[in-house]
Write a protein that holds these residues in place. Structure first.
Motif, PDB file in Angstrom:
ATOM      1  N   SER A 179       0.897  -1.208  -0.212  1.00 30.69           N
ATOM      2  CA  SER A 179      -0.221   0.008  -0.051  1.00 30.69           C
ATOM      3  C   SER A 179       0.780   1.167  -0.037  1.00 30.69           C
ATOM      4  O   SER A 179       0.581   2.287  -0.453  1.00 30.69           O
ATOM      5  CB  SER A 179      -1.068  -0.021   1.179  1.00 30.69           C
ATOM      6  N   ALA A 180       1.963   1.149   0.645  1.00 26.85           N
ATOM      7  CA  ALA A 180       2.879   2.405   0.674  1.00 26.85           C
ATOM      8  C   ALA A 180       3.462   2.579  -0.598  1.00 26.85           C
ATOM      9  O   ALA A 180       3.697   3.879  -1.126  1.00 26.85           O
ATOM     10  CB  ALA A 180       3.943   2.054   1.717  1.00 26.85           C
ATOM     11  N   TRP A 181       3.923   1.627  -1.386  1.00 26.40           N
ATOM     12  CA  TRP A 181       4.389   1.743  -2.762  1.00 26.40           C
ATOM     13  C   TRP A 181       3.276   2.643  -3.777  1.00 26.40           C
ATOM     14  O   TRP A 181       3.707   3.240  -4.349  1.00 26.40           O
ATOM     15  CB  TRP A 181       4.716   0.418  -3.361  1.00 26.40           C
ATOM     16  N   VAL A 182       2.120   2.369  -3.403  1.00 21.99           N
ATOM     17  CA  VAL A 182       1.002   2.932  -4.105  1.00 21.99           C
ATOM     18  C   VAL A 182       0.891   4.165  -3.695  1.00 21.99           C
ATOM     19  O   VAL A 182       0.638   5.286  -4.470  1.00 21.99           O
ATOM     20  CB  VAL A 182      -0.252   2.176  -4.220  1.00 21.99           C
ATOM     21  N   ALA A 183       0.928   4.470  -2.469  1.00 17.30           N
ATOM     22  CA  ALA A 183       0.472   5.890  -1.786  1.00 17.30           C
ATOM     23  C   ALA A 183       1.621   6.988  -2.104  1.00 17.30           C
ATOM     24  O   ALA A 183       1.232   8.164  -2.245  1.00 17.30           O
ATOM     25  CB  ALA A 183       0.632   5.661  -0.301  1.00 17.30           C
ATOM     26  N   VAL A 184       2.709   6.600  -2.331  1.00 16.10           N
ATOM     27  CA  VAL A 184       3.887   7.454  -2.827  1.00 16.10           C
ATOM     28  C   VAL A 184       3.793   7.952  -4.081  1.00 16.10           C
ATOM     29  O   VAL A 184       4.651   8.832  -4.272  1.00 16.10           O
ATOM     30  CB  VAL A 184       5.361   6.774  -2.343  1.00 16.10           C
ATOM     31  N   LYS A 185       2.910   7.373  -4.864  1.00 18.09           N
ATOM     32  CA  LYS A 185       2.851   7.696  -6.331  1.00 18.09           C
ATOM     33  C   LYS A 185       1.972   8.800  -6.456  1.00 18.09           C
ATOM     34  O   LYS A 185       2.084   9.431  -7.643  1.00 18.09           O
ATOM     35  CB  LYS A 185       2.463   6.550  -7.235  1.00 18.09           C
ATOM     36  N   LYS A 186       1.215   9.243  -5.440  1.00 15.49           N
ATOM     37  CA  LYS A 186       0.371  10.440  -5.501  1.00 15.49           C
ATOM     38  C   LYS A 186       1.184  11.610  -5.164  1.00 15.49           C
ATOM     39  O   LYS A 186       1.626  11.991  -4.387  1.00 15.49           O
ATOM     40  CB  LYS A 186      -0.884  10.164  -4.453  1.00 15.49           C
ATOM     41  N   LYS A 187       0.919  12.654  -6.310  1.00 12.66           N
ATOM     42  CA  LYS A 187       1.876  13.777  -6.063  1.00 12.66           C
ATOM     43  C   LYS A 187       1.187  14.740  -5.072  1.00 12.66           C
ATOM     44  O   LYS A 187      -0.038  14.641  -4.904  1.00 12.66           O
ATOM     45  CB  LYS A 187       1.781  14.486  -7.602  1.00 12.66           C
ATOM     46  N   GLN A 188       1.813  15.630  -4.637  1.00 10.11           N
ATOM     47  CA  GLN A 188       1.526  16.717  -3.677  1.00 10.11           C
ATOM     48  C   GLN A 188       0.835  15.979  -2.350  1.00 10.11           C
ATOM     49  O   GLN A 188       0.037  16.428  -1.640  1.00 10.11           O
ATOM     50  CB  GLN A 188       0.357  17.478  -4.243  1.00 10.11           C
ATOM     51  N   SER A 189       1.426  14.973  -1.977  1.00  5.79           N
ATOM     52  CA  SER A 189       0.786  14.199  -0.848  1.00  5.79           C
ATOM     53  C   SER A 189       1.932  13.968   0.324  1.00  5.79           C
ATOM     54  O   SER A 189       3.184  14.226  -0.018  1.00  5.79           O
ATOM     55  CB  SER A 189       0.496  12.735  -0.857  1.00  5.79           C
ATOM     56  N   ARG A 190       1.596  13.847   1.294  1.00  7.79           N
ATOM     57  CA  ARG A 190       2.486  13.751   2.586  1.00  7.79           C
ATOM     58  C   ARG A 190       3.155  12.488   2.473  1.00  7.79           C
ATOM     59  O   ARG A 190       4.178  12.462   2.982  1.00  7.79           O
ATOM     60  CB  ARG A 190       1.360  13.786   4.159  1.00  7.79           C
ATOM     61  N   MET A 191       2.701  11.364   2.105  1.00  2.00           N
ATOM     62  CA  MET A 191       3.286  10.221   2.036  1.00  2.00           C
ATOM     63  C   MET A 191       4.440  10.113   0.882  1.00  2.00           C
ATOM     64  O   MET A 191       5.472   9.898   1.286  1.00  2.00           O
ATOM     65  CB  MET A 191       2.442   8.874   1.595  1.00  2.00           C
ATOM     66  N   ARG A 192       4.353  10.859  -0.183  1.00  3.06           N
ATOM     67  CA  ARG A 192       5.192  11.111  -1.053  1.00  3.06           C
ATOM     68  C   ARG A 192       6.469  12.009  -0.671  1.00  3.06           C
ATOM     69  O   ARG A 192       7.700  11.687  -1.187  1.00  3.06           O
ATOM     70  CB  ARG A 192       4.681  11.709  -2.392  1.00  3.06           C
ATOM     71  N   SER A 193       5.988  13.200   0.053  1.00  2.00           N
ATOM     72  CA  SER A 193       7.199  13.891   0.637  1.00  2.00           C
ATOM     73  C   SER A 193       7.989  13.094   1.615  1.00  2.00           C
ATOM     74  O   SER A 193       9.280  13.388   1.595  1.00  2.00           O
ATOM     75  CB  SER A 193       6.426  15.184   1.144  1.00  2.00           C
ATOM     76  N   TYR A 194       7.138  12.358   2.628  1.00  2.00           N
ATOM     77  CA  TYR A 194       8.144  11.637   3.643  1.00  2.00           C
ATOM     78  C   TYR A 194       8.942  10.395   2.747  1.00  2.00           C
ATOM     79  O   TYR A 194      10.174  10.492   3.103  1.00  2.00           O
ATOM     80  CB  TYR A 194       6.797  10.765   4.521  1.00  2.00           C
ATOM     81  N   TYR A 195       8.488   9.925   1.869  1.00  2.00           N
ATOM     82  CA  TYR A 195       9.167   8.934   1.187  1.00  2.00           C
ATOM     83  C   TYR A 195      10.350   9.687   0.519  1.00  2.00           C
ATOM     84  O   TYR A 195      11.660   9.112   0.579  1.00  2.00           O
ATOM     85  CB  TYR A 195       8.357   8.125   0.138  1.00  2.00           C
ATOM     86  N   GLN A 196      10.210  10.705  -0.199  1.00  2.00           N
ATOM     87  CA  GLN A 196      11.219  11.214  -1.216  1.00  2.00           C
ATOM     88  C   GLN A 196      12.439  11.815  -0.005  1.00  2.00           C
ATOM     89  O   GLN A 196      13.573  11.882  -0.325  1.00  2.00           O
ATOM     90  CB  GLN A 196      10.557  12.370  -2.005  1.00  2.00           C
ATOM     91  N   ARG A 197      11.797  12.266   1.071  1.00  2.00           N
ATOM     92  CA  ARG A 197      12.863  12.852   2.061  1.00  2.00           C
ATOM     93  C   ARG A 197      13.914  11.862   2.918  1.00  2.00           C
ATOM     94  O   ARG A 197      15.022  12.117   2.721  1.00  2.00           O
ATOM     95  CB  ARG A 197      12.089  13.612   3.115  1.00  2.00           C
ATOM     96  N   LEU A 198      13.241  10.543   2.833  1.00  2.00           N
ATOM     97  CA  LEU A 198      14.057   9.778   3.334  1.00  2.00           C
ATOM     98  C   LEU A 198      14.940   8.728   2.555  1.00  2.00           C
ATOM     99  O   LEU A 198      15.987   8.384   2.595  1.00  2.00           O
ATOM    100  CB  LEU A 198      13.223   8.576   4.061  1.00  2.00           C
ATOM    101  N   LYS A 199      14.419   8.832   1.153  1.00  2.00           N
ATOM    102  CA  LYS A 199      14.949   7.880   0.140  1.00  2.00           C
ATOM    103  C   LYS A 199      16.512   8.457  -0.262  1.00  2.00           C
ATOM    104  O   LYS A 199      17.164   7.986  -0.788  1.00  2.00           O
ATOM    105  CB  LYS A 199      14.068   8.296  -1.340  1.00  2.00           C
ATOM    106  N   THR A 200      16.636   9.928  -0.145  1.00  2.00           N
ATOM    107  CA  THR A 200      17.861  10.427  -0.505  1.00  2.00           C
ATOM    108  C   THR A 200      19.267   9.969   0.617  1.00  2.00           C
ATOM    109  O   THR A 200      20.185   9.942   0.075  1.00  2.00           O
ATOM    110  CB  THR A 200      17.735  12.101  -0.542  1.00  2.00           C
ATOM    111  N   SER A 201      18.664   9.742   1.797  1.00  2.00           N
ATOM    112  CA  SER A 201      19.705   9.387   2.716  1.00  2.00           C
ATOM    113  C   SER A 201      19.565   7.853   3.213  1.00  2.00           C
ATOM    114  O   SER A 201      20.469   7.320   3.383  1.00  2.00           O
ATOM    115  CB  SER A 201      19.549  10.266   3.734  1.00  2.00           C
ATOM    116  N   GLN A 202      18.753   7.140   3.044  1.00  2.00           N
ATOM    117  CA  GLN A 202      18.539   5.862   3.501  1.00  2.00           C
ATOM    118  C   GLN A 202      18.543   4.732   2.338  1.00  2.00           C
ATOM    119  O   GLN A 202      18.302   3.707   2.422  1.00  2.00           O
ATOM    120  CB  GLN A 202      16.979   5.783   4.413  1.00  2.00           C
ATOM    121  N   GLY A 203      17.906   5.329   1.087  1.00  2.00           N
ATOM    122  CA  GLY A 203      17.587   4.215   0.102  1.00  2.00           C
ATOM    123  C   GLY A 203      16.187   3.998  -0.257  1.00  2.00           C
ATOM    124  O   GLY A 203      15.332   4.173   0.860  1.00  2.00           O
ATOM    125  N   SER A 204      15.599   3.451  -1.204  1.00  2.00           N
ATOM    126  CA  SER A 204      14.401   3.484  -1.340  1.00  2.00           C
ATOM    127  C   SER A 204      13.670   2.338  -0.553  1.00  2.00           C
ATOM    128  O   SER A 204      12.559   2.279  -0.212  1.00  2.00           O
ATOM    129  CB  SER A 204      14.360   2.976  -2.747  1.00  2.00           C
TER     130      SER A 204
END
Length: 373
Positions: free
Chosen positions: A280-305
């Motif tokens: 469900s998280a993989w689907v949620a991060v695909k929605k633009k302008q969302s809290r989930m996507r912002s949270y995922y993108q912020r962690l992805k740069t330092s922790q990996g996908s």
């Protein structure tokens, strides 16, 4: 087991504690849950000293530490949730079996030099199944026949599909394909039948909670069913979202010794809940302008996908805990919700309002900040 219940009643036993070992505790629990106060103990937390391992010594040790209050009861949901679990887990197992036989079909096609996977993204869609049936029947297709058989954009790939079908398949391989396809069709019918019973059970007992979960982008009907089957609808049994996350195996572990912190992976937890939350998280991060996507993108740069998506699943579970506790639908707070500057502004707005001040917004942006607070 009935004699055991009679023996316990004869000696006026009220509390019964048992070790969680496979599925062997379930029939005893179902028989005794109405007559006794049952406690299910996790085998990991009640280990005795090495060299003292027999069934009799285990039962004596379990009774001793229970009298001292050292047994932490495992979460055992009520009967209708356990029934829902049987449905959801059966559906997941059947779908895993379907994937297994689909992979076997891919293997047979590759070994016979039929490269349909190059031309078709989904070999088991409407067009792919029609082509598979033609292979099983031993038909030799022309471009015009393939064009009539496939759908939509695949009509532009008829030449590539005909070339991919140009392999050398034996009669025994055709029989295997026919056998595998019949098994897949059988499993799919069973999944549909079980899913109908599952949906009816949810409608009877958990329709409100299902609608709340469906308000989250990325949570499907199947995902909502699995989540409700694994955690139930009474969040009070977990105590807090942090304890629920720990039980599910989505929060980082602690590994510290001599003042040094080492890398700590997430625990095992509930594999059914963990897998569906990650999906469900993989689907949620695909929605633009969302809290989930912002949270995922912020962690992805330092922790990996991979680490970032597990952390997003952790966030999703904590949100679900609050929703089911307060009986409120999901409110999309937007991609700026986690912005540090905005969080500081919201903090001071809240403090001023607690002191009795009334704030008046001058712009649309400030109005949104006060409203979201």
């Amino acid at each position: 087991m009935k004699k055991l219940a009679q023996w316990l009643s004869h000696y006026r036993i009220k509390d019964v504690v048992m070790e969680s070992t496979g599925i062997y505790w379930k029939p005893i629990w179902n028989l005794m849950e109405d007559a006794f106060h049952l406690v299910l103990a996790n085998a990991k937390t009640i280990k005795n000293m090495p060299g003292r391992k027999t069934d009799r010594l285990d039962s004596e040790w379990l009774a001793e530490i229970y009298r001292c209050g050292l047994v932490t009861a495992s979460f055992v949901p009520r009967r209708e949730i356990r029934e829902l679990r049987e449905y959801t887990r059966s559906v997941m197992k059947l779908r895993q079996n379907i994937s297994t036989y689909k992979n076997r079909i891919h293997k047979v096609l590759e070994s016979s030099n039929i490269k349909l996977s190059v031309a078709l993204t989904n070999l088991f869609g409407v067009s792919g199944r029609a082509l598979l049936q033609s292979i099983i029947d031993g038909e030799v297709l022309t471009e015009s026949q393939v064009r009539q058989m496939v759908k939509f954009q695949l009509k532009k790939k008829t030449a590539v599909i005909v070339q991919a079908l140009n392999g050398s398949i034996t009669p025994s391989q055709r029989q295997l394909l026919d056998h595998y396809m019949s098994i897949i069709h059988f499993f799919e019918r069973q999944v549909e039948a079980i899913a109908q019973h599952r949906d009816q059970l949810i409608t009877d007992y958990f329709s409100e909670e299902r609608d709340l979960l469906l308000s989250i982008y990325g949570v499907s009907q199947d995902a909502a069913a699995v989540i409700l089957a694994e955690i139930g609808n009474k969040m009070q049994v977990f105590g807090s979202s942090a304890k629920l996350s720990s039980w599910a195996g989505l929060c980082p572990g602690n590994h510290e010794s001599a003042g040094k912190k080492r890398d700590s992976h997430i625990g095992k937890g509930n594999k059914y809940l963990k897998s569906i939350l990650v999906q469900s998280a993989w689907v949620a991060v695909k929605k633009k302008q969302s809290r989930m996507r912002s949270y995922y993108q912020r962690l992805k740069t330092s922790q990996g996908s991979k680490r970032a998506i597990v952390a997003t699943a952790h966030l999703l579970l904590r949100i679900i805990y609050q929703m089911l506790s307060k009986k409120e639908p999901y409110l999309e707070l937007g991609q700026d919700y986690l912005n540090r500057e905005i969080r500081v502004i919201r903090k001071w707005i809240k403090k001023l309002e607690q002191k009795g001040f009334s704030l008046q917004a001058q712009t649309e942006e400030s109005k949104a900040l006060i409203k979201k607070n």
